[in-house]
Design a protein around this motif. Sequence first.
Motif, PDB file in Angstrom:
ATOM      1  N   GLN A 140       0.842  -1.199   0.000  1.00 62.07           N
ATOM      2  CA  GLN A 140       0.000   0.000   0.000  1.00 62.07           C
ATOM      3  C   GLN A 140       0.872   1.241   0.000  1.00 62.07           C
ATOM      4  N   ASN A 141       0.453   2.257  -0.762  1.00 65.88           N
ATOM      5  CA  ASN A 141       1.151   3.547  -0.792  1.00 65.88           C
ATOM      6  C   ASN A 141       2.665   3.405  -0.988  1.00 65.88           C
ATOM      7  N   ASN A 142       3.044   2.577  -1.973  1.00 66.10           N
ATOM      8  CA  ASN A 142       4.467   2.350  -2.280  1.00 66.10           C
ATOM      9  C   ASN A 142       5.266   1.790  -1.100  1.00 66.10           C
ATOM     10  N   GLU A 143       4.583   1.063  -0.246  1.00 63.17           N
ATOM     11  CA  GLU A 143       5.252   0.398   0.877  1.00 63.17           C
ATOM     12  C   GLU A 143       4.855  -1.073   0.916  1.00 63.17           C
ATOM     13  N   LEU A 144       5.847  -1.909   1.211  1.00 64.01           N
ATOM     14  CA  LEU A 144       5.588  -3.335   1.390  1.00 64.01           C
ATOM     15  C   LEU A 144       5.650  -3.633   2.884  1.00 64.01           C
ATOM     16  N   HIS A 145       4.553  -4.164   3.394  1.00 67.18           N
ATOM     17  CA  HIS A 145       4.489  -4.556   4.807  1.00 67.18           C
ATOM     18  C   HIS A 145       4.498  -6.085   4.876  1.00 67.18           C
ATOM     19  N   PHE A 146       5.447  -6.616   5.627  1.00 67.52           N
ATOM     20  CA  PHE A 146       5.558  -8.068   5.782  1.00 67.52           C
ATOM     21  C   PHE A 146       5.548  -8.396   7.273  1.00 67.52           C
ATOM     22  N   LYS A 147       4.744  -9.388   7.613  1.00 60.84           N
ATOM     23  CA  LYS A 147       4.717  -9.837   9.013  1.00 60.84           C
ATOM     24  C   LYS A 147       4.826 -11.354   9.030  1.00 60.84           C
ATOM     25  N   CYS A 148       5.678 -11.854   9.902  1.00 61.29           N
ATOM     26  CA  CYS A 148       5.840 -13.297  10.096  1.00 61.29           C
ATOM     27  C   CYS A 148       5.646 -13.581  11.579  1.00 61.29           C
ATOM     28  N   GLU A 149       4.638 -14.397  11.895  1.00 55.31           N
ATOM     29  CA  GLU A 149       4.425 -14.737  13.307  1.00 55.31           C
ATOM     30  C   GLU A 149       4.346 -16.244  13.461  1.00 55.31           C
ATOM     31  N   ASN A 150       4.860 -16.700  14.585  1.00 55.12           N
ATOM     32  CA  ASN A 150       4.826 -18.140  14.852  1.00 55.12           C
ATOM     33  C   ASN A 150       4.473 -18.419  16.302  1.00 55.12           C
TER      34      ASN A 150
END
Length: 200
Positions: A140-150
Amino acid sequence: DRQLIFELEKSKTSAELEQLKNQINPHFLFNMLNNANVLTKRDPEKASQVLMKLSDLLRYQLYDSARDKVLLTSDIHFLEDFLNLEKIRRDNFDFLISKEGDLNGVQIPPLLFISFVENAVKHNNDTSKSSFVNLYFNVQNNELHFKCENSKPILKAIQKTGGLGLTNIKRRLELLFPMTHQLNIEESKELFSITLTIKL
């Protein structure tokens, strides 16, 4: 002189990035071959499935990861193969991959997320209850958001965040996105998560 210094620094950065990437590949391969070795004795049919999937993963690593940039969708597919491999290998393991926003056409450096996902898989093995790894991608809005949860095993109070994989990825992020990324690591009693934001 300034131009020469700039070129030398650029060359040094490129060499360091290549070295980091070259360390990630054998590290990943070592873990996968070790898994297959354990399965050959316990469940030969599963071991065969693991080796077939491993060949697909290595094909991606050998050919696609040799480039400077790959499609985000290709890297996500690689992670999906990796987690499916883990699902074959382990009972009581599940995963989720969520994709939001316009991911099509977005390009990223190859193997950017595998160290986080490997770390999540490595530290959530629990024989007493089911475990999971959840990945979230949002552009979104030229941003990549990545989340990794375990999930975390009941007996593991504190998860170590060290190791070759995470040390390498932190350094790699500093070199690739010196002022345009943010990495957060959070931990609770039952959950471990990393959140990475990159300006595209």
